[in-house]
Design a protein around this motif. Structure first.
Motif, PDB file in Angstrom:
ATOM      1  N   PRO A 261      22.358  29.376  25.407  1.00  0.00           N
ATOM      2  CA  PRO A 261      22.405  30.574  24.513  1.00  0.00           C
ATOM      3  C   PRO A 261      24.092  30.922  24.456  1.00  0.00           C
ATOM      4  N   MET A 262      24.913  30.790  25.511  1.00  0.00           N
ATOM      5  CA  MET A 262      26.010  31.119  25.159  1.00  0.00           C
ATOM      6  C   MET A 262      27.061  30.257  24.210  1.00  0.00           C
ATOM      7  N   LEU A 263      26.623  28.986  24.221  1.00  0.00           N
ATOM      8  CA  LEU A 263      27.215  27.996  23.377  1.00  0.00           C
ATOM      9  C   LEU A 263      26.835  28.079  21.791  1.00  0.00           C
ATOM     10  N   ARG A 264      25.515  28.635  21.952  1.00  0.00           N
ATOM     11  CA  ARG A 264      24.923  28.931  20.603  1.00  0.00           C
ATOM     12  C   ARG A 264      25.484  30.266  20.042  1.00  0.00           C
ATOM     13  N   ALA A 265      26.074  31.263  20.759  1.00  0.00           N
ATOM     14  CA  ALA A 265      26.395  32.252  20.214  1.00  0.00           C
ATOM     15  C   ALA A 265      27.821  32.047  19.846  1.00  0.00           C
ATOM     16  N   GLU A 266      28.816  31.177  20.301  1.00  0.00           N
ATOM     17  CA  GLU A 266      29.884  30.866  19.791  1.00  0.00           C
ATOM     18  C   GLU A 266      29.747  30.110  18.297  1.00  0.00           C
ATOM     19  N   ALA A 267      28.572  29.452  18.240  1.00  0.00           N
ATOM     20  CA  ALA A 267      28.669  28.995  17.146  1.00  0.00           C
ATOM     21  C   ALA A 267      28.057  30.000  15.903  1.00  0.00           C
ATOM     22  N   ALA A 268      27.336  30.837  16.353  1.00  0.00           N
ATOM     23  CA  ALA A 268      26.773  32.092  15.538  1.00  0.00           C
ATOM     24  C   ALA A 268      27.811  32.904  14.880  1.00  0.00           C
ATOM     25  N   ALA A 269      29.003  32.952  15.828  1.00  0.00           N
ATOM     26  CA  ALA A 269      30.113  33.853  15.407  1.00  0.00           C
ATOM     27  C   ALA A 269      30.856  33.147  14.389  1.00  0.00           C
ATOM     28  N   ALA A 270      31.102  31.624  14.532  1.00  0.00           N
ATOM     29  CA  ALA A 270      31.575  30.894  13.469  1.00  0.00           C
ATOM     30  C   ALA A 270      30.996  30.998  12.137  1.00  0.00           C
ATOM     31  N   GLN A 271      29.542  30.844  12.467  1.00  0.00           N
ATOM     32  CA  GLN A 271      28.562  31.097  11.056  1.00  0.00           C
ATOM     33  C   GLN A 271      28.799  32.217  10.227  1.00  0.00           C
ATOM     34  N   THR A 272      29.032  33.507  11.072  1.00  0.00           N
ATOM     35  CA  THR A 272      29.208  34.762  10.347  1.00  0.00           C
ATOM     36  C   THR A 272      30.242  34.856   9.709  1.00  0.00           C
ATOM     37  N   ILE A 273      31.519  34.057   9.985  1.00  0.00           N
ATOM     38  CA  ILE A 273      32.533  33.994   9.159  1.00  0.00           C
ATOM     39  C   ILE A 273      32.609  33.062   8.045  1.00  0.00           C
ATOM     40  N   LEU A 274      31.660  32.084   8.195  1.00  0.00           N
ATOM     41  CA  LEU A 274      31.414  31.211   7.136  1.00  0.00           C
ATOM     42  C   LEU A 274      30.569  31.681   5.686  1.00  0.00           C
ATOM     43  N   ASP A 275      29.883  32.626   6.445  1.00  0.00           N
ATOM     44  CA  ASP A 275      28.638  33.205   5.519  1.00  0.00           C
ATOM     45  C   ASP A 275      29.316  34.123   5.033  1.00  0.00           C
ATOM     46  N   HIS A 276      30.212  35.118   5.459  1.00  0.00           N
ATOM     47  CA  HIS A 276      30.900  36.146   4.891  1.00  0.00           C
ATOM     48  C   HIS A 276      31.855  35.622   3.748  1.00  0.00           C
ATOM     49  N   CYS A 277      32.584  34.360   3.778  1.00  0.00           N
ATOM     50  CA  CYS A 277      33.541  33.878   2.927  1.00  0.00           C
ATOM     51  C   CYS A 277      32.674  33.371   1.747  1.00  0.00           C
ATOM     52  N   ALA A 278      31.498  32.761   1.950  1.00  0.00           N
ATOM     53  CA  ALA A 278      30.788  32.200   0.927  1.00  0.00           C
ATOM     54  C   ALA A 278      30.166  33.352   0.126  1.00  0.00           C
ATOM     55  N   GLU A 279      29.755  34.459   0.658  1.00  0.00           N
ATOM     56  CA  GLU A 279      29.292  35.690   0.119  1.00  0.00           C
ATOM     57  C   GLU A 279      30.293  36.492  -0.643  1.00  0.00           C
ATOM     58  N   THR A 280      31.662  36.456  -0.148  1.00  0.00           N
ATOM     59  CA  THR A 280      32.754  37.029  -1.120  1.00  0.00           C
ATOM     60  C   THR A 280      32.999  36.229  -2.294  1.00  0.00           C
ATOM     61  N   ALA A 281      33.024  34.942  -1.923  1.00  0.00           N
ATOM     62  CA  ALA A 281      33.506  33.921  -3.036  1.00  0.00           C
ATOM     63  C   ALA A 281      32.241  34.215  -4.280  1.00  0.00           C
ATOM     64  N   LEU A 282      31.014  34.388  -3.932  1.00  0.00           N
ATOM     65  CA  LEU A 282      30.064  34.421  -4.713  1.00  0.00           C
ATOM     66  C   LEU A 282      30.156  35.685  -5.648  1.00  0.00           C
ATOM     67  N   MET A 283      30.488  36.592  -5.054  1.00  0.00           N
ATOM     68  CA  MET A 283      30.441  38.255  -5.576  1.00  0.00           C
ATOM     69  C   MET A 283      31.699  38.074  -6.539  1.00  0.00           C
ATOM     70  N   GLU A 284      32.819  37.132  -6.026  1.00  0.00           N
ATOM     71  CA  GLU A 284      34.096  37.209  -7.106  1.00  0.00           C
ATOM     72  C   GLU A 284      33.559  36.441  -8.300  1.00  0.00           C
ATOM     73  N   ASN A 285      32.938  35.356  -8.093  1.00  0.00           N
ATOM     74  CA  ASN A 285      32.401  34.440  -9.240  1.00  0.00           C
ATOM     75  C   ASN A 285      31.600  35.312 -10.264  1.00  0.00           C
ATOM     76  N   ARG A 286      30.826  36.196  -9.767  1.00  0.00           N
ATOM     77  CA  ARG A 286      29.740  37.096 -10.555  1.00  0.00           C
ATOM     78  C   ARG A 286      30.867  37.949 -11.407  1.00  0.00           C
ATOM     79  N   HIS A 287      31.705  38.622 -10.677  1.00  0.00           N
ATOM     80  CA  HIS A 287      32.524  39.572 -11.249  1.00  0.00           C
ATOM     81  C   HIS A 287      33.371  38.765 -12.370  1.00  0.00           C
ATOM     82  N   ALA A 288      33.887  37.659 -12.054  1.00  0.00           N
ATOM     83  CA  ALA A 288      34.518  37.073 -13.436  1.00  0.00           C
ATOM     84  C   ALA A 288      33.774  36.427 -14.312  1.00  0.00           C
ATOM     85  N   ALA A 289      32.539  36.220 -14.135  1.00  0.00           N
ATOM     86  CA  ALA A 289      31.741  35.921 -15.132  1.00  0.00           C
ATOM     87  C   ALA A 289      31.533  37.100 -16.064  1.00  0.00           C
TER      88      ALA A 289
END
Length: 304
Positions: free
Chosen positions: A276-304
């Motif tokens: 569980p502790m090792l998985r939590a570290e990966a989950a923290a990284a996944q949160t950063i990755l997902d936030h970046c992907a969501e931000t890029a998606l919103m920026e693309n929508r606004h640009a369109a």
């Protein structure tokens, strides 16, 4: 001759051989296998050190085959001695090639380091001088590996504790030249950057600003240990024996904002925690990755 040293292909079809995208994974440790199986297939991937699986069979391969059926795999070499002046060990390269053929990993990587001298093998990843002669040698070795495995290799930046006076180029320029000449990808270890920057007194932010992020196909995150050198100054050791520090997390966020989401691996190789502790570290990284992907998606929508 290859047939004598390449392990047999598992009878169960392997399903992952394509890039895993912006997903966070962890080092695979056999003691975590029961917990991983109980959780079922997840959005993740696992990385293993190639040298731990160069035997023909036995419990290590049975465990890895079990993991590989439902999860992407990253194969990480630690003993190829890419940066060494001697020719690559042909038997070692053949075993490495056999593992790539057997498990069809999504990612394959090695270190910008050397670990052999004549008939001696060192249990360490040693630094190299950044010169034209070394550059030619490293590129030649990477060409040989990529020809053997028939796919691009990801090359990892080192953590270093000494620097060579005869280096004629920066580490980032050296790595950029290697990627451009060989077509290899890069594995950016953010903890290595922080460790080296602290030990040598340079700016980790400036290093990352000059790093060829466009070539990065995977990122490593890990913990490090604090020691003191002979003069009492702070010395960081790339120990992989604890959680990722706040400073490294901040650098990682900056990299992801600039590069975009790429597969990110949490390395933890000693003082292994519960799953569980090792998985939590990966989950923290996944949160950063997902936030970046969501931000890029919103920026693309606004640009369109």
């Amino acid at each position: 001759m290859m047939a004598a040293i390449v392990p047999n292909t598992p009878s169960v079809p392997l399903r992952y051989s394509t890039p895993v995208g912006g997903v966070a994974g962890t080092s695979f440790k056999p003691e975590h296998l029961p917990a991983i199986l109980d959780a079922g297939p997840q959005r993740d991937f696992f990385e293993v050190h190639a040298e731990n699986y160069m035997g023909a069979g036995g419990p290590p391969h049975r465990a890895l085959e079990t993991i590989r059926r439902d999860h992407p795999l990253s194969l990480h070499g630690v003993c190829m001695s890419i940066g060494g002046p001697q020719p690559l060990d042909k038997a070692h390269l053949a075993r490495f090639r056999g593992l790539v053929a057997r498990y069809q990993p999504a990612l394959v990587s090695e270190h910008l380091a050397w670990s052999t001298h004549e008939t001696s093998f060192f249990n360490d990843l040693l630094p190299l001088p950044y010169t034209d002669a070394t550059l030619r040698c490293v590129c030649d070795h990477i060409d040989q590996v990529q020809e053997a495995i028939r796919r691009p290799l990801l090359l990892e930046n080192p953590s270093t504790y000494v620097a060579f006076q005869d280096s004629s180029m920066s580490e980032t320029n050296f790595i950029r030249s290697v990627a451009e000449r060989t077509g290899c990808g890069l594995l950016l270890d953010v903890n290595n950057v922080f460790v080296s920057a602290t030990n040598h007194g340079f700016s980790a932010l400036e290093y990352l600003a000059d790093f060829p992020l466009a070539h990065v196909g995977e990122i490593h995150l890990a913990g490090h240990a604090e020691q003191a050198d002979d003069e009492g100054d702070l010395l960081l050791i790339d120990s992989h024996d604890g959680p990722v520090t706040d400073a490294v997390w901040k650098l990682y966020e900056i990299v992801i904002q600039r590069r975009g989401p790429v597969p990110t691996l949490i390395e933890w190789d000693s003082k292994i925690p519960d799953w569980p502790m090792l998985r939590a570290e990966a989950a923290a990284a996944q949160t950063i990755l997902d936030h970046c992907a969501e931000t890029a998606l919103m920026e693309n929508r606004h640009a369109a």
